[in-house]
Design a protein around this motif. Structure first.
Motif, PDB file in Angstrom:
ATOM      1  N   ARG A   2       0.859  -1.183   0.000  1.00 19.21           N
ATOM      2  CA  ARG A   2       0.000   0.000   0.000  1.00 19.21           C
ATOM      3  C   ARG A   2       0.897   1.235   0.000  1.00 19.21           C
ATOM      4  N   THR A   4       0.786   5.545   0.045  1.00 23.21           N
ATOM      5  CA  THR A   4       0.109   6.833   0.122  1.00 23.21           C
ATOM      6  C   THR A   4       1.059   7.845  -0.497  1.00 23.21           C
ATOM      7  N   THR A  19      -4.081   7.118  -2.305  1.00 21.44           N
ATOM      8  CA  THR A  19      -3.585   5.891  -1.698  1.00 21.44           C
ATOM      9  C   THR A  19      -3.878   4.747  -2.651  1.00 21.44           C
ATOM     10  N   ASP A  21      -3.417   0.511  -3.360  1.00 26.27           N
ATOM     11  CA  ASP A  21      -3.212  -0.783  -2.721  1.00 26.27           C
ATOM     12  C   ASP A  21      -3.138  -1.833  -3.826  1.00 26.27           C
ATOM     13  N   THR A  22      -2.096  -2.656  -3.810  1.00 26.21           N
ATOM     14  CA  THR A  22      -1.949  -3.657  -4.872  1.00 26.21           C
ATOM     15  C   THR A  22      -3.109  -4.649  -4.887  1.00 26.21           C
ATOM     16  N   ASN A  23      -3.846  -4.759  -3.778  1.00 26.91           N
ATOM     17  CA  ASN A  23      -5.010  -5.659  -3.736  1.00 26.91           C
ATOM     18  C   ASN A  23      -6.184  -5.134  -4.552  1.00 26.91           C
ATOM     19  N   THR A  24      -6.185  -3.819  -4.839  1.00 29.47           N
ATOM     20  CA  THR A  24      -7.312  -3.237  -5.564  1.00 29.47           C
ATOM     21  C   THR A  24      -6.925  -2.720  -6.948  1.00 29.47           C
ATOM     22  N   ASP A  67       4.446  -2.491   3.386  1.00 32.78           N
ATOM     23  CA  ASP A  67       4.557  -3.786   2.733  1.00 32.78           C
ATOM     24  C   ASP A  67       4.779  -4.839   3.806  1.00 32.78           C
TER      25      ASP A  67
END
Length: 99
Positions: A2, A4, A19, A21-24, A67
């Motif tokens: 993530r 920011t 921000t 996030d690699t998940n999104t 991370d």
């Protein structure tokens, strides 16, 4: 991972903050972002990288990367931007424009 990202300063003094996030992110972006962080060696950069010759109307960037169990914040002036960090800053600037 993530990140920011905040850009302040410039001629108009407009702040841009996002921000990511690699998940999104898309699969392509989620693969690119950690590679850029690694290439910048971000976790080994000092917390502040000031410009030796401060200039008005220049951007200042603040990056906070999380991370797993690691977190690191770097504040860097546009005039002092290390070459290794430039591709990550450009990528984040483009991502912030799309949000």
């Amino acid at each position: 991972m993530r990140i920011t990202f905040e850009r302040t300063g410039g001629f108009a003094g407009i702040t841009k903050k996002t921000t990511l996030d690699t998940n999104t992110l898309s699969a392509k972006e989620a693969k690119e972002l950690p590679l850029l962080v690694q290439a910048a060696d971000l976790f080994h950069l000092p917390a502040q990288i000031p410009s030796p010759n401060p200039q008005s109307d220049r951007f200042q960037y603040r990056l906070t990367v999380e991370d797993n169990d690691k977190q690191h914040t770097v504040i860097v002036s546009e005039a002092a931007l290390p070459g290794t960090l430039r591709p990550l800053i450009e990528w984040l600037n483009n991502a912030a424009k799309q949000k």
